[in-house]
Scaffold this active site. Structure first.
Site, PDB file in Angstrom:
ATOM      1  N   SER A   1      -9.735   1.877   2.768  1.00 48.32           N
ATOM      2  CA  SER A   1      -8.838   2.610   1.896  1.00 48.32           C
ATOM      3  C   SER A   1      -7.779   1.716   1.242  1.00 48.32           C
ATOM      4  O   SER A   1      -7.124   2.144   0.312  1.00 48.32           O
ATOM      5  CB  SER A   1      -8.136   3.703   2.695  1.00 48.32           C
TER       6      SER A   1
ATOM      7  N   SER B   1     -10.030  -0.390   7.071  1.00 49.94           N
ATOM      8  CA  SER B   1      -9.464  -0.213   5.729  1.00 49.94           C
ATOM      9  C   SER B   1      -8.775  -1.433   5.143  1.00 49.94           C
ATOM     10  O   SER B   1      -8.436  -1.437   3.963  1.00 49.94           O
ATOM     11  CB  SER B   1      -8.476   0.944   5.721  1.00 49.94           C
TER      12      SER B   1
ATOM     13  N   LYS C   1       0.853  -1.201   0.000  1.00 49.21           N
ATOM     14  CA  LYS C   1       0.000   0.000   0.000  1.00 49.21           C
ATOM     15  C   LYS C   1       0.880   1.239   0.000  1.00 49.21           C
ATOM     16  O   LYS C   1       1.907   1.272   0.690  1.00 49.21           O
ATOM     17  CB  LYS C   1      -0.911  -0.024   1.231  1.00 49.21           C
TER      18      LYS C   1
END
Ligand SMILES: [Zn+2]
Lengths: 480, 489
Positions: free
Chosen positions: B154, B178, B79
């Protein structure tokens, strides 16, 4: 109307840790710009702080040395303070649970003792430094930021507004400086900004309990500026009030060249720091054992030492006060006495010739050309009657530029006191023969006339004759 | 069946048995990226050359007859809020568009010690703020199961890449769900470890007291292996736990006999998609069949958790994001003076959602409102944690939905941030309490969209949720299904 000043100080004290408060970067002074930095103290995205345990130790020791209560549960907070030399744009500081609170120190101004209360002592990080291409931020096309200082550990020592004159404020700051030096947490070099004060000054009618509107002067870093700034501000505020005006709450800067304070920014009340507990640092839990351990490591503090010098060596309160006013002075005194020198003589010599010479040359006692060991040796020469006090002044002067031992100096320069009765008798006889008038006066009942004769003998012996023996021999001959 | 469809533990065995090489595997995944990345858009940066170089080094090692670690030679991605030395880390924000960290996050150091193949950096909601990956400043990511839908957020890129086969494994971060919510939307396994179990050093902070890095994988086995690699105390993160790290793969046993599973009534919320509820009820039945004991429990402060979360996280974010002012790093938009330079930078380079949360956070922290908002939220946080503590006196794990719906359409909720925030109702409470939770597939909707369920554990007890998840996973085949994309399935 008569006004009295109400003064409070926030002293920032830079700690002498090897590394910064939240990372491993060096704290040393004067390095090239941005050489003592890492991702953590640059506040890079993703970094986390870790607490330097020495800072906590120093905070606790400073608290103990100033009679504070140590908070066993203390924490760091974010103080949101938007400025370009703070890389994260918040300062990691302490808000509602500082490391130490509710302390006091005693000060002494012209023999009058006064207790100044400490509100709190908290730990925080220093900010960086803006380097402008011009003379100030407004006339600069560009400004660079030096982050070497960022994260250097500070203690902020906040007093209650308990002082009412510049002298008291100075005495208070001197006392704080001495204590921090004694407990060895800071170099306290004011010219390097190790110790700097923000001063709050307000006036109120004498007898009133209410506080007037205050102004703040930031970053005062010498005792002289501290006194000048306060005196100027008291005068300025008095004039404003006497003219029927109001004091504006504002931050002012002190201009040492002109000796005046100038308005810097107002609307201080609009500041909202939006404090928040620092989520990246766990609370600081301190056990009773840790506190007691640090307490046991504290040295004898200035007040205790002063009392001891008075009781143990019979020094005057004044002398003991000056000798203990800095750790270096007190240690110098100890070292002189440790050689076997008489304590009172040691105090006299320090308060006299030594301090005068140091002051003349603007030297700190730690840089004294006459080291404690040699002053001790010299005092012993006086004690053994090898030299007189008068000769000692010459020897001391010699020692200032000559690294030889006092004994060698005395020998080389032929400054040994004449204690040989025969030799002194010879000189005395000559002086008596040559000064018939003084002899007659003495014999005629004017006993003071002997002084002139003593002077002549000393002069003739180039000051080397033992004055007591001269007095004795003269009296014997004249009376006999 | 192509290599990218297999989980890491299968590929590891194939590498060890010399059935494949890491270069073959890496090339297969890179060609999968070529095939479907245009549709999925999970990546922000693909480090193709570096990946192949790493793969070659691993192959040489295998050729020399040396042993390899679990993740060695297996391609995965990170990420884009986890700092990678020398590789752009943008947080999907324009303000960090060209930011190349000079250091590695602790999880990256730990990963690199295992010699995996790192394919690049994954898309996300800007600064991890959002539930759909629509808030990326660069492009939205699409759900591999239906590219008209969001992948969740996210960590949308982390979940979508694993679901699409453009990464075998990935790392995400979870502040209020997330990792778990996108894992649920994309039909993969996502674990949020206990707060402090994994170092946050190098994770660009959103809500510091809530953030946690965790793995996103094809199945529970890979998840346990990845957690083994990234877990542990870190001197650089003083909030990281000093508790001993067990070997999580020892929890990979099929056994839930006598395990007490709590069902919190507050998590089966009104407005929940009936298909989601049905799938979860079926999973509960399955657990009963396998010998677990189901206990009805109550977590009474759940209703307030969302409100507390949407004060605490923005408050922390507001200060965390203050450093982006155009002075030290990231992008700068010039202005007439210092203040206008900073204002212009922040106005132009932050997205709407980020600005919204900065405003909320600063408001909640401001003098006069602190007690009413932030302090009250912190009190709710304590109550939520106490709810769990009481519940765990009765049960070993808690089972709940991850999200009330399956993946929604891109743009469907973009205009209604409050509705979007409610999506987090089942995931946020355990971030407030710092507890671990795993999301794993438990079915598909009639439209073919994955449904996930969540198993929540006691603090530092990831072993039990891994065991419960693994037992269920082995009883069905949801985890073996791949999204149909690029006409290659
Ligand atoms: Zn540093």
């Amino acid at each position: 109307m008569k006004y009295e000043a109400v003064i409070g100080l926030e002293i920032h004290c830079e700690l002498k840790t090897k590394t910064k408060i939240f990372c491993g970067c060096a704290t040393s002074f004067g390095a090239d710009q941005n050489t003592h930095v890492c991702p953590v103290c640059l506040g890079m995205p993703g970094v986390l702080p870790t607490v330097n345990q020495r800072v906590v130790e120093f905070g606790i020791k400073a608290g103990l040395a100033t009679n504070c209560e140590i908070n066993k549960y203390s924490k760091f907070d974010r103080k949101n303070y938007y400025y370009p030399d703070l890389p994260k744009n918040w300062q990691t500081s302490q808000y509602d649970l500082p490391i130490a609170e509710h302390g006091w120190v005693d000060i002494d101004v012209e023999g009058e003792k006064k207790r100044i209360r400490l509100t709190r002592i908290h730990m925080e990080e220093d900010a960086g430094k803006l380097v402008h291409s011009g003379t100030n931020i407004k006339d600069s096309a560009s400004s660079n930021v030096d982050y070497n200082r960022t994260g250097v550990p500070l203690l902020e020592i906040v007093s209650e507004p308990d002082m009412s004159s510049a002298e008291e404020a100075r005495a208070y700051m001197e006392k704080i400086k001495a204590i921090m030096e004694y407990i060895d947490v800071s170099n306290c070099r004011m010219e390097e900004g190790n110790l700097r004060a923000d001063i709050n000054v307000s006036l109120r009618p004498v007898g009133s309990k209410e506080l007037g509107t205050r102004t703040e002067m930031k970053n005062i870093n010498s005792f002289k500026n501290l006194e000048d700034a306060i005196n100027y501000e008291i005068e300025r505020q008095t004039e404003v009030l006497e003219d029927g005006g109001h004091i504006v709450q504002e931050t002012r800067t002190f201009d040492p060249a002109q000796g005046i304070t100038l308005s810097m920014r107002s609307k201080e009340n609009a500041h909202d720091y939006r404090y928040m507990p620092e989520p990246d640092l766990p609370p600081i839990i301190t056990s009773e054992e840790t506190i007691e351990k640090y307490r046991s490591e504290l040295p004898e503090l200035p007040d205790a030492r002063r009392a001891r010098l008075e009781s143990e060596f019979g020094l005057s309160d004044y002398d003991a006060g000056i000798i203990t006013s800095s750790r270096a002075m007190a240690e110098y005194f100890d070292a002189v006495v440790a050689t076997g020198a008489d304590a009172k003589l040691a105090a006299n010599w320090m308060m006299g010739d030594l301090l005068k010479n140091l002051n003349d040359e603007g030297l700190d006692i730690s840089k004294s050309p006459v080291e404690a060991q040699r002053l001790g040796e010299m005092i012993q020469l006086i004690m053994k009657d090898t030299i007189s006090g008068k000769i000692a002044k010459k020897v001391f002067k010699e020692m200032w530029t000559n690294t030889d031992s006092p004994e060698k100096i005395v020998k080389d320069k032929g400054l040994v006191q004449i204690t040989d009765t025969k030799a002194i008798e010879g000189i005395v006889d000559v002086v008596i023969a040559k000064n018939q008038k003084a002899v007659d006066d003495y014999k005629g009942g004017n006993k003071k006339a002997i002084g002139a004769l003593v002077g002549q003998v000393m002069k003739a012996s180039k000051g080397k004759a033992n004055p007591q023996m001269v007095n004795q021999l003269l009296a014997q001959k004249l009376d006999g | 069946m192509r290599l990218y469809e297999k989980p890491a533990h299968v590929l590891h065995d194939m590498l060890v048995n010399k059935e494949i090489t890491s270069v073959e595997l890496t090339e297969d995944v890179l060609s999968r990226i070529d095939e479907v990345e245009g549709e999925v858009k999970a990546y922000l940066t693909v480090t193709r050359d570096e990946a192949l170089e790493q793969a070659r080094a691993v192959d040489e090692k295998i050729a020399r007859g040396e042993e390899i670690s679990f993740l060695e030679g297996i391609p995965g991605a990170i990420k884009d809020n986890i700092c990678t030395k020398g590789v752009k880390t943008t947080c999907a924000s324009k303000i960090l568009e060209h930011f190349v960290p000079p250091y590695d996050a602790t999880v990256m150091k730990k990963l690199k010690a295992e010699n995996p193949v790192i394919l690049g950096k994954l898309n996300m909601d800007e600064f991890a703020m959002g539930g759909s990956t629509e808030n990326s400043a660069y492009h939205p990511t699409c759900n591999p199961w239906n590219t008209e839908c969001v992948p969740g957020g996210s960590s949308g890129g982390s979940a979508a890449s694993v679901a699409a086969g453009t990464a075998i494994w990935s790392l995400g971060s979870d502040t209020g769900g997330s990792i778990r919510q996108p894992a649920s939307f994309c039909g993969v396994v996502g674990l949020k470890p206990t707060y402090g179990r994994v170092s946050r050093y190098g994770l660009v902070a959103y809500g510091s007291s809530l953030d946690q890095i965790g793995p996103v994988t094809r199945d529970v086995t890979d998840c346990a292996h990845l957690l083994n690699i990234i877990a542990g105390h870190d001197e650089m993160d003083s909030t990281s736990s000093e508790a001993a790290v067990p070997d999580f793969t020892r929890a990979l046993v099929e056994d839930v006999k006598g395990l007490k599973i709590g069902l919190p009534k507050e998590y089966f919320v009104k407005g929940m998609d009936p298909e989601v509820e049905k799938a979860i009820r079926a999973a509960i039945e399955k657990y009963k069949e396998m010998g677990a004991e189901i206990v009805d429990i109550s977590l009474p402060h759940t209703d307030y958790a969302i409100s507390a979360y949407y004060l605490i996280a923005p408050a922390e974010a507001a200060t965390n994001l203050q450093r982006y002012d155009g002075v030290s790093y990231g992008e700068r938009v010039e202005g007439e003076d210092l203040v206008s330079m900073m204002t212009n930078t922040r106005t132009e380079k932050f997205g709407e959602e980020v600005k919204r949360r900065i405003v909320i956070g600063n408001y909640a922290l401001s003098a006069g409102y602190y007690d009413a908002y932030y302090l009250k939220a912190m009190k709710v946080r304590t109550l939520v944690a106490e709810d769990y503590a009481k519940a765990f006196e009765q049960v070993d794990v808690i089972l709940a939905p991850v999200a009330p719906t399956t993946a929604f359409k891109i743009g469907e909720m973009a205009g209604d941030p409050l509705q979007m925030y409610l999506q987090d109702a089942c995931t946020v409470p355990l971030n407030l309490a710092g507890l671990p939770g795993i999301s794993l597939p438990c079915g598909f909707s009639s439209k073919g969209m994955p449904i996930g369920m969540q198993i929540i554990g006691k603090a530092l007890d990831e072993e039990t949720i891994i065991r419960a998840a693994y037992t269920y996973e082995q009883s069905q085949d949801y985890h073996t299904k791949m999204a149909k994309l690029g006409g290659n399935n």
